[in-house]
Structures are given as structure tokens and as C-alpha cells.
Design an enzyme around this catalytic site. Structure first.
Site, PDB file in Angstrom:
ATOM      1  N   ASP A  56     -93.241 110.856 -27.514  1.00  0.00           N
ATOM      2  CA  ASP A  56     -92.244 110.788 -28.577  1.00  0.00           C
ATOM      3  C   ASP A  56     -91.563 112.143 -28.752  1.00  0.00           C
ATOM      4  OD1 ASP A  56     -91.113 109.370 -30.956  1.00  0.00           O
ATOM      5  OD2 ASP A  56     -92.133 110.976 -32.045  1.00  0.00           O
ATOM      6  N   GLU A  81     -89.359 110.427 -24.117  1.00  0.00           N
ATOM      7  CA  GLU A  81     -88.151 110.173 -24.891  1.00  0.00           C
ATOM      8  C   GLU A  81     -87.405 111.501 -24.956  1.00  0.00           C
ATOM      9  OE1 GLU A  81     -86.586 108.963 -29.347  1.00  0.00           O
ATOM     10  OE2 GLU A  81     -88.344 110.215 -29.089  1.00  0.00           O
TER      11      GLU A  81
HETATM   12  C1  GLC Z   1     -88.620 109.100 -32.127  1.00  0.00           C
HETATM   13  C2  GLC Z   1     -88.859 107.660 -32.506  1.00  0.00           C
HETATM   14  C3  GLC Z   1     -88.306 107.440 -33.889  1.00  0.00           C
HETATM   15  C4  GLC Z   1     -89.006 108.371 -34.839  1.00  0.00           C
HETATM   16  C5  GLC Z   1     -88.901 109.825 -34.375  1.00  0.00           C
HETATM   17  C6  GLC Z   1     -89.852 110.722 -35.114  1.00  0.00           C
HETATM   18  O1  GLC Z   1     -87.275 109.394 -32.017  1.00  0.00           O
HETATM   19  O2  GLC Z   1     -88.274 106.809 -31.570  1.00  0.00           O
HETATM   20  O3  GLC Z   1     -88.455 106.105 -34.292  1.00  0.00           O
HETATM   21  O4  GLC Z   1     -88.422 108.272 -36.116  1.00  0.00           O
HETATM   22  O5  GLC Z   1     -89.243 109.954 -33.011  1.00  0.00           O
HETATM   23  O6  GLC Z   1     -91.171 110.511 -34.703  1.00  0.00           O
END
Ligand code: GLC
Length: 539
Positions: free
Chosen positions: A200, A242
Site C-alpha cells: 500500500d 501501489e
Molecule cells: C491506498 C489505498 C487507499 C487508502 C490509502 C491509505 O491508496 O488504496 O484506499 O486510503 O492507501 O492507506
């Protein structure tokens, strides 16, 4: 022979909380998900990505973790998790889980100790300042709620760093003890059988913005440490980051095949939506061409939508406006001036042909395709729900109350069901679509089955095929002597195209939007309907 299973997986992302409730308390759970594994196997899914299911105060949909070694009691027990893993493995379905370690929840015992005692070993797990610098607004992830990266904590007597909500204090990744904890967390879930992790907020994790004396080289080096640790415990496990970053930053995450095996293809996704809005193939070609060459073990994870807003922040302001105009014209459909908070079918005004076109692109573009729960039945959104909640409504299984998701009273559901209109569960659900050979679900099953037979699309060497029609996107992909070609008409008008580079190919239709007349094998002029798509095997 390397095991590159992820290069041709069919990934499905779901949130246990909203998938299936087995005990009628209104919250989806692991036993409910386990019951639905045969459904997922039947659809052709080979890998699940589970959104965070750890104990959490749920300030951010579980992305605020208070215990990395457990299951949120609302979703079941660790025993239920292990049963689920066992049953998934029996069906040949791998599981990857979210690793949310840029930050913890404010309720995590580490933070509680850190704020109470300056001398605690946990103090240095977080980032503190007596005098924080003013925030650069472009670093604030949730600009509607937060206006700073720092918040003052009375108990700690200092400001702490947080890139997301203030209830999500950032971990101090420059502290070796924190890195060790992160590896230990990975080790724990690997031991329980997971095939990898979605990292994440990866850029926030390794950019070190706000961490004093953090050296970017050191922090980036942590990606290599994570990878080494991962494969030392399980050779075929993967890291999926991500990382929504510009093309020149992608190397930071793929490295030389020694960091992340997979990245979400944010750049291609944003170019795809721009190409759809413009009905212009060149825009999609550009999206593919800006991606740097990566090591042969690296792979893109392609997607249409996920659980967040459809972010468009890698595009120019005028390009964002083009997409808004085409697919999210009202302010309530947009977010933070840079995103769309709708699911795909409503963006396309329910145009089935166009919806198929987009999923046909998803399944044929270079990379591994990912579906999000509900996409296979064309679920819609609920714009009356706040923020990203619009696209997080519960799975629609049947026309029973709450779409068959739960037997609890509707006001007890963890998240609402869509219960009216074209997208309401009464009309749109798994059961009715399974009865209907022409449903989007039946289409999706067939599309996935065909895609699996042509792994060249996922991992072959791709080339753009020039055509005489600006609205028709054509590409080929080759691997082990096999070649496939896909053509997609981004416009509403039927076209007849000539493929410029094909050397008298003999094309066999393998999948298309409608039955087409078999082509004369010595002609390379190809007919395609408005918003049509055709996949060919080259003989
Ligand atoms: C990522 C997740 C999102 C979350 C953020 C903070 O972007 O996809 O849903 O709010 O991280 O953890």
C-alpha cells in the site's frame, strides 16, 4: 524454468467486509468468502487480492491497522482465515494480501506507547517534530479533510507525521527496527500460505518525505531488502506495489528485476480512459509507449477500476477535463479535482457494447488483468454515499433482501446495498445473470476462458499494428512462436481497417463482439462494428 505465474494470473480484488456475510450480522466474513470460492473458481479467477482484513478502527476502510497479526473480529477469526486459505488452495486460487506499512492506526499499541513515553523503543517507530515545516499541498493525500502532514499530539508533546488521515501516523521507515517488524509481518502471512503482498502507498513508504536525515537511496534499498526476505521464505511469492508515479520513476520500483515483480498500471489506465473519451487510438498507444522497458520477470497489473477513486493525476489538467466531460460531468461524480468516484457501467451510461469493449481491452493489453468484485456483473455505484464509499457497496448475489449479501436488517449492513434503479440488486445480481447466457457475467466467463488460452496477451512481446483508422487500436503479441492480434474500435461507427504491417496473415477469430464473416485469408482488410473488438490467432 522460472515460475512466473503472476504473468498470466486472473486477479480479483475484494473486501471481505462487503463480499458475503455468513452469520447475518451485516458484515462480510471469511466463512462467507469461503462459501463463494466455487463461484470465483468458476469465473476463472486464479488469484485473489484481499483488501485489509486486520483489526482496525476503520477510519480508512481498514487501511488503518491496529494489529498486523490478526483478523478483525468482525470478519472472523484467524482459524477462519486458515480454513479459507486451505479451500482456496484446493481450487488452485492464490491469495495476496494488503501490506499497509506506510502507517499504522493511531490505535496501534506501538503508537500508544510511543506517544506516552519518550523513552519507549516505539517512540522512534514514528516521526516526530517540535517544529514541523509547512506542508506542500501536493503531498496531502486527502485534501478535503486534512490540510497538514503534521498533527500535534498532546500526550506526546510533539507533532507526528501523517501523509493520510491524522488517525494514520506514518511509520519511520528509516528505523531498522521498523524494517525488521515489516519483514516479520510478511513472514507471518507467508507462513499461512499467501502468495504475496500488495504494498500500500509504496511511494509514501520510500520517499521519506518529512523523515529527517532519510536518504532516498537507503529507503529505496528497502524494496530490495523486502524482496530478498520474501523469496528467502517463499520462492514464488510476489510484491505488487501501489505506485502511481510518472514513467521516469517506474525503475525505482521494478529495479533490475530485484524489487517489485508487479506494479499497478496507473499510467496505462489513465491513458485508456483518455483514449475512450477521445475515441482515439493514438492516446492509448502513447500510454503504452511511455512505459519503460522492464526486466523480463516484471509485470504490469492492468485494471479498469479499484476501490479508490479513478485517479487521473498523471494527466494534464485539460485532459482530466476531457474525461470528466465524457464520463463524470457532474461535480458529485468527481473527487479532489483529479478523480472519478463512479464504477464503469454508469460512466458509460450502461452501454453494454462499450462496457465489453473496455473489458476486452483489459484482457488483451500487455500485462495481467485484474477485476474488482462486482465488475463481472456490471455493478453500479451509489453517489449518495460519501467520497469513495460510492463504489464500495456490497456484492449483489441475488434478488433477495440486501442482494443476498446478508440476512441482517438493511440498516445494520457494514455498507449499503444498491437497492433501486437499473443497478439495484433486484435487477442486477449473480443469480439472474447465471441463468442468462447473454448476461455480462456469462460474457465475462467466456472472455476469461479465452484469455487464458492465449497467454501471449499477458506476457508476449507486444507491438502496435498500424491501421488506417485513427479510432481503431490494434496490437499483436508474440511468444514461443505464437502470435495473437487484438483490434478495438473506440468509436461508435463501424469501420473496415487495413492492417499496414501484416504480412499476409492468416487470422483465426477467437473472440469478438459478434459473429463476423470468416475472412478471406489473403485479405488484410478487417471489418469491425462500432465499439467492436476482435481477437485473432495468427496461423
Ligand atoms: C491506498 C489505498 C487507499 C487508502 C490509502 C491509505 O491508496 O488504496 O484506499 O486510503 O492507501 O492507506
Amino acid at each position: 524454468m522460472q515460475n512466473l505465474w503472476y504473468k498470466n494470473a486472473i486477479v480479483y480484488s475484494l473486501d471481505v467486509e462487503t463480499f458475503m456475510d455468513s452469520d447475518g450480522d451485516g458484515v462480510g466474513d471469511f466463512p462467507g468468502l469461503t462459501q463463494k470460492l466455487d463461484y470465483l473458481a468458476g469465473l476463472g479467477i486464479t488469484c485473489l487480492w484481499l483488501l485489509p482484513f486486520y483489526p482496525s478502527p476503520n477510519r480508512d476502510n481498514g487501511y488503518d491497522v491496529m494489529d498486523y497479526y490478526g483478523v478483525d473480529p468482525r470478519l472472523g477469526t484467524l482459524g477462519d482465515f486458515v480454513e479459507f486459505m486451505h479451500k482456496a488452495r484446493e481450487r488452485g486460487i492464490r491469495v495476496i494480501v494488503d501490506l499497509v506499512v506506510n502507517h499504522t492506526s493511531i490505535a496501534h499499541p506501538w503508537f500508544q506507547e510511543a506517544r506516552s513515553d519518550r523513552n519507549s523503543k516505539y517512540r522512534n517507530y514514528y516521526v516526530w517534530s517540535d517544529n514541523p515545516p509547512p506542508a506542500d499541498p501536493k503531498h496531502i493525500a486527502f485534501p478535503d479533510v486534512e490540510d497538514s502532514l503534521w498533527d500535534y499530539d498532546d500526550k506526546a508533546g510533539a507533532y507526528y507525521l501523517h501523509h493520510f488521515y491524522k488517525e494514520q501516523p506514518d511509520l519511520n521507515i528509516a528505523n531498522p527496527a521498523v524494517r525488521e517488524e515489516i519483514c516479520k509481518i510478511m513472514g507471518f502471512w507467508l507462513e499461512l500460505g499467501v502468495s504475496g503482498f500488495r504494498i500500500d502507498a509504496a511511494p509514501f513508504l520510500i520517499q521519506g518525505i518529512g523523515i529527517p536525515d532519510a536518504k532516498p537511496e537507503d529507503l529505496e534499498g528497502f524494496l530490495i531488502e523486502m524482496r530478498e526476505f520474501l523469496v528467502s521464505r517463499r520462492a514464488d511469492a510476489i510484491l505488487l506495489a501501489e505506485a502511481n508515479v510518472d514513467a521516469d520513476q517506474i525503475g525505482v520500483y521494478f529495479g533490475n528485476g530485484d524489487k517489485m515483480q508487479m506494479l499497478f498500471s496507473f499510467l496505462l489506465n489513465q491513458h485508456m480512459f483518455l483514449a475512450l473519451a477521445r475515441q482515439d487510438a493514438a492516446t492509448l498507444v502513447e500510454g503504452l509507449k511511455i512505459l519503460p522497458d522492464a526486466h523480463h520477470t516484471c509485470q504490469w497489473l492492468n485494471f479498469v477500476r479499484h476501490h479508490d477513486e479513478l485517479t487521473l493525476d498523471r494527466l494534464q489538467e485539460s485532459e482530466i477535463q476531457e474525461i470528466f466531460q465524457a464520463f463524470a460531468p457532474e461535480e458529485n461524480m468527481q473527487m479532489w479535482g483529479r478523480g472519478v468516484r463512479r464504477r464503469l457501467p454508469p460512466m458509460l451510461e450502461g452501454d453494454r457494447q462499450r462496457v465489453e469493449l473496455v473489458y476486452s481491452l483489459l484482457l488483451t493489453l500487455p500485462g495481467t488483468p485484474m477485476l474488482r468484485y462486482g465488475e463481472e456483473i456490471g455493478m453500479g455505484d451509489d453517489l449518495s454515499l460519501e467520497g469513495r464509499g460510492s463504489v464500495r457497496t456490497v456484492m449483489q448475489w441475488s434478488s433477495k433482501a440486501n442482494g443476498g449479501f446478508s440476512s441482517a436488517p438493511a440498516d445494520k449492513l457494514a455498507r449499503p446495498a444498491i437497492d433501486r434503479g437499473e443497478y439495484g440488486y433486484q435487477k442486477l445480481n449473480v443469480t439472474s445473470q447465471q441463468r442468462d447466457p447473454n448476461s455480462i457475467l456469462s460474457w465475462m466467463e467466456r472472455a476469461i476462458r479465452t484469455r487464458k488460452q492465449y497467454p501471449e496477451f499477458g506476457s508476449g512481446k507486444w507491438k502496435i499494428v498500424a491501421t488506417n483508422e485513427p479510432s481503431v487500436f490494434a496490437h499483436s503479441s508474440q511468444q514461443n512462436g505464437n502470435t495473437v492480434i487484438a483490434i478495438h474500435n473506440l468509436s461508435a461507427q463501424p469501420r473496415t481497417i487495413t492492417m499496414k504491417s501484416a504480412e499476409d496473415p492468416h487470422l483465426l477469430d477467437v473472440f469478438s463482439d459478434r459473429p463476423y464473416e470468416q475472412m478471406d485469408c489473403h485479405s488484410n482488410s478487417i471489418e469491425i462494428s462500432g465499439y467492436g473488438y476482435r481477437w485473432f490467432q495468427v496461423n
